[in-house]
Design a protein around this motif. Structure first.
Motif, PDB file in Angstrom:
ATOM      1  N   GLU A  47      -0.651  14.272  -8.358  1.00 10.53           N
ATOM      2  CA  GLU A  47       0.670  14.712  -7.908  1.00 10.53           C
ATOM      3  C   GLU A  47       1.051  14.075  -6.580  1.00 10.53           C
ATOM      4  N   HIS A  48       0.036  13.643  -5.831  1.00 11.58           N
ATOM      5  CA  HIS A  48       0.271  13.146  -4.477  1.00 11.58           C
ATOM      6  C   HIS A  48      -0.031  11.657  -4.311  1.00 11.58           C
ATOM      7  N   TYR A  49      -0.832  11.093  -5.217  1.00 15.12           N
ATOM      8  CA  TYR A  49      -1.261   9.707  -5.089  1.00 15.12           C
ATOM      9  C   TYR A  49      -1.188   9.008  -6.447  1.00 15.12           C
ATOM     10  N   THR A  50      -1.151   7.693  -6.402  1.00 11.20           N
ATOM     11  CA  THR A  50      -1.477   6.897  -7.583  1.00 11.20           C
ATOM     12  C   THR A  50      -2.987   6.688  -7.537  1.00 11.20           C
ATOM     13  N   VAL A  51      -3.679   7.428  -8.360  1.00  7.64           N
ATOM     14  CA  VAL A  51      -5.143   7.457  -8.317  1.00  7.64           C
ATOM     15  C   VAL A  51      -5.690   6.363  -9.234  1.00  7.64           C
ATOM     16  N   VAL A  52      -6.527   5.504  -8.678  1.00 10.50           N
ATOM     17  CA  VAL A  52      -7.127   4.410  -9.430  1.00 10.50           C
ATOM     18  C   VAL A  52      -8.639   4.583  -9.412  1.00 10.50           C
TER      19      VAL A  52
END
Length: 276
Positions: A47-52
């Motif tokens: 919800e807060h980051y583009t998680v990779v």
């Protein structure tokens, strides 16, 4: 929705998953080297980051030469390649266990790609006052693997884990890397380079990377929690208490994600650490 792509770099196809919106957050796995280690916590962070999250070379879906030992500098370059593949100039970086060690190498060699770094329980045993004991332990684990196989080696490895009493009995095996099919590769080619890694803390300090180290609330006096404290002392950066044990990001994912987000927010605002 989780998307999957790959990037070709230095003779390997590195496969990565990403989800969410917001600034880039790169998650680096330790033992077992698999993106799946961070699958649960990614849902709380997206919800807060583009998680990779990515499979490190030679692990799971990623390719690479599995006949050679892990190279820390190459691992750092792979992390850069994934960040670049996501069209990122910089990323927040989180690494746990051996992934924290790789993150420290990244901070040494490629500080400009790091927006802020959280290194969770990186087992840099050469920094310990009783380093000889823990380096001998690593050699014992590896020699057991070569003579008796992965299962016997993992039993010795798990004997040093702290904070798993009364927990799901699978937790210790997950910590040892057995949650994936990468156990043999981990023990054969990755364990010793990660377990005996000595970071260049002087260079990291000079590079002025905004960072904190972290140790689990339940990790207590574990050697990998002690190394996190020593790293913080020598880097003059804070050490934060995170939920759970060595696998808090799996078994206490929601609270771990909240703590991680707070740490990254503080680093960005300069509350937790200033560029030194």
């Amino acid at each position: 929705m989780t998307m999957t792509q790959s990037i070709r770099t230095e003779g390997a196809d590195i496969v990565y998953d990403y989800e969410g919106n917001g600034p880039l957050l790169l998650m680096i796995s330790g033992g077992g080297g698999a993106a799946e280690h961070y699958a649960r916590i990614s849902g709380f962070l997206a919800e807060h980051y583009t998680v990779v999250r990515y499979d490190r070379r030679g692990n799971s879906r990623s390719t690479g030469d599995t006949t050679i030992d892990l190279d820390m500098a190459q691992q750092a370059r792979d992390a850069v390649a994934v960040i670049r593949a996501m069209s990122g100039e910089q990323a927040y970086v989180f690494g746990s266990s051996g992934g924290a060690n790789i993150a420290l190498q990244l901070a040494t060699d490629h500080p400009d790609v790091i927006r802020a770094l959280v290194a969770h329980e990186g087992p840099t045993s050469p920094l310990l006052p009783d380093a000889d004991t823990w380096l001998a332990f690593a050699e014992r684990v590896h020699s057991t693997f070569t003579t008796e196989g992965a299962e016997a080696a993992f039993k010795i490895f798990a004997s040093a884990l702290v904070g798993f009493d009364g927990a799901n009995p699978q937790q210790a095996r997950v910590a040892a890397g057995e949650m994936t099919t990468n156990a043999e590769f981990f023990m054969a080619r990755e364990y010793l380079p990660l377990a005996t890694f000595s970071p260049d803390l002087d260079t990291i300090r000079r590079n002025k990377v905004p960072m904190v180290t972290a140790a689990g609330r339940e990790s207590d006096s574990a050697y990998y929690a002690r190394t996190a404290r020593i790293q913080a002392e020598r880097l003059s950066c804070p050490i934060l208490e995170f939920p759970g044990n060595h696998l808090g990001f799996i078994f206490e994912a929601a609270s771990f994600a909240t703590t991680l987000r707070g740490a990254l927010d503080d680093l960005t605002s300069g509350t937790a650490s200033q560029r030194r």
